[in-house]
Design a protein around this motif. Structure first.
Motif, PDB file in Angstrom:
ATOM      1  N   VAL A   1       0.839  -1.211   0.000  1.00  0.00           N
ATOM      2  CA  VAL A   1       0.000   0.000   0.000  1.00  0.00           C
ATOM      3  C   VAL A   1       0.868   1.253   0.000  1.00  0.00           C
ATOM      4  O   VAL A   1       0.627   2.200  -0.777  1.00  0.00           O
ATOM      5  N   ALA A   2       1.885   1.299   0.852  1.00  0.00           N
ATOM      6  CA  ALA A   2       2.764   2.472   0.925  1.00  0.00           C
ATOM      7  C   ALA A   2       3.460   2.718  -0.404  1.00  0.00           C
ATOM      8  O   ALA A   2       3.599   3.873  -0.845  1.00  0.00           O
ATOM      9  N   THR A   3       3.892   1.654  -1.066  1.00  0.00           N
ATOM     10  CA  THR A   3       4.588   1.784  -2.351  1.00  0.00           C
ATOM     11  C   THR A   3       3.632   2.289  -3.425  1.00  0.00           C
ATOM     12  O   THR A   3       3.998   3.149  -4.251  1.00  0.00           O
ATOM     13  N   LEU A   4       2.411   1.797  -3.418  1.00  0.00           N
ATOM     14  CA  LEU A   4       1.417   2.243  -4.407  1.00  0.00           C
ATOM     15  C   LEU A   4       1.059   3.717  -4.196  1.00  0.00           C
ATOM     16  O   LEU A   4       0.869   4.459  -5.169  1.00  0.00           O
ATOM     17  N   TRP A   5       0.981   4.149  -2.924  1.00  0.00           N
ATOM     18  CA  TRP A   5       0.711   5.563  -2.652  1.00  0.00           C
ATOM     19  C   TRP A   5       1.833   6.439  -3.229  1.00  0.00           C
ATOM     20  O   TRP A   5       1.589   7.512  -3.798  1.00  0.00           O
ATOM     21  N   CYS A   6       3.058   5.982  -3.075  1.00  0.00           N
ATOM     22  CA  CYS A   6       4.197   6.730  -3.602  1.00  0.00           C
ATOM     23  C   CYS A   6       4.093   6.869  -5.130  1.00  0.00           C
ATOM     24  O   CYS A   6       4.280   7.960  -5.686  1.00  0.00           O
ATOM     25  N   LEU A   7       3.781   5.767  -5.798  1.00  0.00           N
ATOM     26  CA  LEU A   7       3.643   5.787  -7.264  1.00  0.00           C
ATOM     27  C   LEU A   7       2.502   6.699  -7.688  1.00  0.00           C
ATOM     28  O   LEU A   7       2.614   7.456  -8.669  1.00  0.00           O
ATOM     29  N   LEU A   8       1.406   6.618  -6.948  1.00  0.00           N
ATOM     30  CA  LEU A   8       0.241   7.440  -7.283  1.00  0.00           C
ATOM     31  C   LEU A   8       0.579   8.926  -7.203  1.00  0.00           C
ATOM     32  O   LEU A   8       0.209   9.720  -8.091  1.00  0.00           O
ATOM     33  N   ASN A   9       1.312   9.323  -6.151  1.00  0.00           N
ATOM     34  CA  ASN A   9       1.684  10.727  -6.000  1.00  0.00           C
ATOM     35  C   ASN A   9       2.699  11.176  -7.043  1.00  0.00           C
ATOM     36  O   ASN A   9       2.735  12.354  -7.433  1.00  0.00           O
ATOM     37  N   LEU A  10       3.521  10.252  -7.520  1.00  0.00           N
ATOM     38  CA  LEU A  10       4.521  10.598  -8.531  1.00  0.00           C
ATOM     39  C   LEU A  10       3.886  10.922  -9.885  1.00  0.00           C
ATOM     40  O   LEU A  10       4.407  11.762 -10.641  1.00  0.00           O
ATOM     41  N   ILE A  11       2.770  10.270 -10.212  1.00  0.00           N
ATOM     42  CA  ILE A  11       2.184  10.450 -11.556  1.00  0.00           C
ATOM     43  C   ILE A  11       0.943  11.338 -11.532  1.00  0.00           C
ATOM     44  O   ILE A  11       0.221  11.448 -12.529  1.00  0.00           O
ATOM     45  N   TYR A  12       0.671  11.967 -10.393  1.00  0.00           N
ATOM     46  CA  TYR A  12      -0.460  12.882 -10.282  1.00  0.00           C
ATOM     47  C   TYR A  12       0.075  14.288 -10.050  1.00  0.00           C
ATOM     48  O   TYR A  12       1.034  14.466  -9.284  1.00  0.00           O
ATOM     49  N   PRO A  13      -0.463  15.319 -10.674  1.00  0.00           N
ATOM     50  CA  PRO A  13      -1.589  15.332 -11.619  1.00  0.00           C
ATOM     51  C   PRO A  13      -1.105  15.097 -13.051  1.00  0.00           C
ATOM     52  O   PRO A  13       0.083  14.915 -13.287  1.00  0.00           O
ATOM     53  N   LYS A  14      -2.014  15.163 -13.980  1.00  0.00           N
ATOM     54  CA  LYS A  14      -1.665  14.962 -15.383  1.00  0.00           C
ATOM     55  C   LYS A  14      -0.872  16.169 -15.890  1.00  0.00           C
ATOM     56  O   LYS A  14      -1.315  17.295 -15.826  1.00  0.00           O
ATOM     57  N   CYS A  15       0.354  15.890 -16.344  1.00  0.00           N
ATOM     58  CA  CYS A  15       1.197  16.938 -16.910  1.00  0.00           C
ATOM     59  C   CYS A  15       2.313  16.261 -17.697  1.00  0.00           C
ATOM     60  O   CYS A  15       2.472  15.046 -17.647  1.00  0.00           O
ATOM     61  N   ASP A  16       3.090  17.078 -18.419  1.00  0.00           N
ATOM     62  CA  ASP A  16       4.154  16.502 -19.242  1.00  0.00           C
ATOM     63  C   ASP A  16       5.165  15.736 -18.398  1.00  0.00           C
ATOM     64  O   ASP A  16       5.619  14.646 -18.773  1.00  0.00           O
ATOM     65  N   ALA A  17       5.534  16.327 -17.244  1.00  0.00           N
ATOM     66  CA  ALA A  17       6.523  15.668 -16.392  1.00  0.00           C
ATOM     67  C   ALA A  17       5.986  14.343 -15.862  1.00  0.00           C
ATOM     68  O   ALA A  17       6.716  13.347 -15.765  1.00  0.00           O
ATOM     69  N   SER A  18       4.680  14.316 -15.531  1.00  0.00           N
ATOM     70  CA  SER A  18       4.075  13.079 -15.038  1.00  0.00           C
ATOM     71  C   SER A  18       4.092  12.006 -16.109  1.00  0.00           C
ATOM     72  O   SER A  18       4.355  10.827 -15.839  1.00  0.00           O
ATOM     73  N   SER A  19       3.833  12.410 -17.350  1.00  0.00           N
ATOM     74  CA  SER A  19       3.857  11.444 -18.454  1.00  0.00           C
ATOM     75  C   SER A  19       5.248  10.850 -18.612  1.00  0.00           C
ATOM     76  O   SER A  19       5.404   9.643 -18.841  1.00  0.00           O
ATOM     77  N   GLY A  20       6.258  11.696 -18.452  1.00  0.00           N
ATOM     78  CA  GLY A  20       7.634  11.204 -18.554  1.00  0.00           C
ATOM     79  C   GLY A  20       7.951  10.214 -17.446  1.00  0.00           C
ATOM     80  O   GLY A  20       8.645   9.207 -17.667  1.00  0.00           O
ATOM     81  N   ARG A  21       7.433  10.483 -16.255  1.00  0.00           N
ATOM     82  CA  ARG A  21       7.681   9.557 -15.152  1.00  0.00           C
ATOM     83  C   ARG A  21       6.969   8.225 -15.372  1.00  0.00           C
ATOM     84  O   ARG A  21       7.489   7.164 -15.011  1.00  0.00           O
TER      85      ARG A  21
END
Length: 695
Positions: free
Chosen positions: A631-651
């Motif tokens: 769960v902790a790892t998934l929360w980290c991933l979720l925060n890394l790719i939110y919100p939708k933006c160019d940098a998030s797409s790259g990640r």
């Protein structure tokens, strides 16, 4: 000496009335220096020239003098700690043991020497050490086979006293012929010898292998069969049975099932015995059985009866009354059901009354405070009841008491009382009157007191804003930082834990104050502490530091990144699960920040390497059996790719190429509902951030 509930029936030291031939010298009060000199002069070497057994008048006179000296020394030291220490300094113990070792000693000399040796070992560690160093155990054991029954009795009693000492050697029944020896003692027709066997078992039986061996050899059945003997023998047998079943499910189950439960019922029947000591030992035996094998101890009526008996035993004088609250503490520990039952029997009120009626300087005050502490560990009503009486003032007085045990017990009470913000804010205890002495105890000379004070501060610091404010301005933070550098791992753990709780929901200004006191360098060192429990609590402290305010992430990713580098090392080393969970929650909080923070986290989970063979630790965490880590790892991933933006797409692309997103896809049917929800959220954000050709 008084009996002790935890060590079986302690043989009483009983002075022998002086004979007519010695009464004059005793009445005159022979000086210890003279007696010690007389014993040395009348030793085996002194009588050797007169011949061995059957020597002439000169040898008989020397032997008579030795018996007189041994008897007088024994009668002077019995029950007199000061005299024991004096004779120890005069070197009397080696001369006493020499009489036991001598092949020409008369039965009278052996009886007196055995009694003196046992008395030296009884209740005085220095005396026990001297007797052991002189080799008394071997000589006394040999004398158990002496043809004179009085010598056997005296030797058995002396060995019982020696085996009551914590310094006495352990007797492993699985070594050599030790089991045969113990069984031979148990089968003796001499009660003193069988009681000695029970005492040896109580003192020595610690490992599960020993417990199982004794059980397989039929020792519990033999001990039960001895219940018909004297009260002392029965008590010693009860204590031995407790030692055999303590913390051992198999031996406890075997014991409870013996003779279709008849053996168990015979022990239960002793709850009603007229002897207070027997009732206490019975309670301890049943408590040990209940903890080791709960399935054999489900009768609510018996449990209720145990509580009532132990509360009654507090009325008893001496050590039985002192130990009864401790037995109650053991019974109700971690059991909400039994704590509720104790509350219904007015346990808090009865214990409080006893506490107020007795001075704090007593052992009973310590055990009562510990029992009250346990009663308050889970129940709000118990805490309120305790604070509704005059005990609160007494607890505060106990924090400043000269006796360390009292200070520890008082801190334990406050720790459990402070689990309830409602009780603390009720006005019975003010911030200043509680926090000031607790902070002072952080500098205590006793480590156990420091640990106990830290426990209370940990609970106070959690969520009480007024109390936390006082705590911050009390000098506690600097003391906690100092203790976090201690060589003692428990002090480091508890001090970091307290800092973690202080940091919880703290304002940015106060967080800055704590970090300046702690320093990022110390924080980094604690993250990489040698103890994984300290690592875990330090990361939880960092978790609270970066929680709530996005700017707080600068503490972790700034200063040349020393803190986040320390976190990265721990996560890449795949430390204990708790460390990894807290580390991922820290990264998740940082990843909720701005682009700079998100990229700092990406550098941790996907470092730039020339060697890309080794997979990221994130994939391993997602495959973990620990659902909290997933769960902790998934929360980290979720925060890394939110919100939708160019940098998030790259990640998203980088996470896809490193195998992280494919692993997330494999978790779509994760057995943990929380994980399953986060997995779907991560995949939805991946779609939102991806080009049409991706996915």
């Amino acid at each position: 000496m008084p009996a002790t509930a935890s060590g079986g029936a302690r043989p009483e030291e009983a002075a022998e009335a002086p004979s007519a031939s010695t009464s004059a010298s005793v009445c005159m009060g022979t000086r210890p220096e003279e007696l010690a000199a007389r014993l040395a002069a009348a030793g085996p070497a002194a009588g050797a020239g007169a011949g061995c057994v059957g020597a002439g008048a000169g040898g008989a006179e020397v032997e008579h003098e030795r018996v007189r000296a041994l008897r007088e020394i024994k009668n002077q030291i019995i029950g007199n700690r000061t005299k024991k220490l004096l004779y120890l300094r005069l070197g009397a113990v080696p001369a006493v043991v020499a009489a036991l070792a001598s092949p020409v000693s008369s039965p009278a000399a052996l009886v007196q020497a055995a009694a003196a040796a046992g008395s030296f070992a009884c209740g005085v560690d220095d005396g026990a050490r001297a007797v052991l160093d002189a080799g008394a155990v071997g000589h006394l054991t040999r004398l158990l086979a002496h043809p004179d029954e009085k010598v056997v009795d005296a030797s058995a009693r002396a060995l019982r006293m020696i085996y009551q000492s914590r310094l006495a050697p352990k007797f492993d029944v699985n070594i050599g012929k030790n089991m045969d020896f113990v069984l031979s003692l148990l089968n003796s027709e001499n009660e003193n010898v069988t009681e000695l066997a029970a005492t040896i078992i109580s003192h020595s039986c610690e490992s599960s292998a020993e417990q199982l061996s004794l059980c397989s050899a039929g020792v519990p059945q033999k001990l039960i069969s001895l219940f018909g003997g004297s009260m002392n023998l029965r008590d010693a047998c009860l204590d031995s049975i407790t030692a055999i079943i303590r913390n051992n499910r198999e031996t406890a189950s075997r014991f409870a099932s013996m003779d279709h439960g008849k053996v168990f019922r015979s022990v239960v029947g002793l709850i009603h015995d007229r002897s207070p000591r027997t009732r206490l030992l019975t309670c301890l035996c049943l408590i040990a059985l209940g903890h080791a094998s709960p399935c054999h101890f489900q009768d609510k009526q018996i449990k209720t009866k145990l509580i009532m008996v132990l509360l009654e035993l507090i009325e008893e004088p001496g050590q039985v009354g002192d130990e009864a609250p401790l037995a109650l503490t053991t019974l109700i520990k971690d059991s909400l059901e039994l704590q509720k039952q104790a509350l219904m029997t007015n346990a808090v009120e009865k214990l409080s009354s006893h506490l107020l009626a007795n001075p704090l300087e007593t052992r009973r005050a310590v055990t009562i405070l510990l029992a009250l502490s346990e009663l308050c560990s889970k129940l709000e009503e118990s805490r309120s009841q305790l604070m509704s009486v005059e005990v609160s003032t007494l607890i505060l007085e106990a924090l400043k008491h000269d006796w360390a045990d009292i200070r520890v017990a008082a801190c334990s009470c406050l720790k459990n009382i402070s689990r309830s913000p409602k009780v603390l804010s009720g006005g019975r205890l003010s911030c200043d009157t509680v926090i000031a002495p607790l902070v002072q105890l952080l500098c205590d000379s006793s480590t156990s007191v420091q640990v106990a004070a830290l426990g209370a501060i940990c609970n106070i610091a959690v969520n009480l804003t007024p109390w936390k404010t006082v705590l911050l301005h009390s000098g506690a933070v600097s003391q906690l930082v100092h203790l976090s550098k201690s060589m003692d791992p428990t002090l480091r753990l508890k001090s970091v834990w307290a800092l973690r709780n202080i940091m919880f929901l703290l304002s940015p200004k106060d967080k800055d104050f704590v970090v300046k006191e702690l320093t990022l360098s110390t924080l980094s060192s604690l993250i990489c502490d040698s103890e994984h429990f300290v690592q875990e609590q330090t990361l939880a402290l960092v978790h609270n530091l970066v929680d709530g305010y996005l700017e707080s992430a600068n503490y972790v990713i700034g200063e040349d990144g020393m803190v986040i580098d320390a976190i990265s090392r721990q996560l890449n080393n795949a430390s204990a699960p708790g460390v990894c969970i807290q580390g991922m929650f820290v990264l998740a909080n940082i990843a909720a920040g701005n682009e700079l923070s998100k990229e700092a986290v990406m550098r941790v989970i996907l470092p730039h390497r020339t060697d890309c063979v080794k997979p990221t630790f994130v994939v391993k965490f997602l495959q973990s059996k620990d659902k909290q880590l997933r769960v902790a790892t998934l929360w980290c991933l979720l925060n890394l790719i939110y919100p939708k933006c160019d940098a998030s797409s790259g990640r998203v692309v980088r996470l896809q190429n490193s195998g992280v997103i494919p692993q997330v896809k494999n978790m779509i049917n994760d057995p943990c509902l929380d994980c399953k929800l986060r997995v779907r959220m991560v995949l939805e954000h991946c779609v939102d951030n991806a080009d049409d050709c991706f996915m």
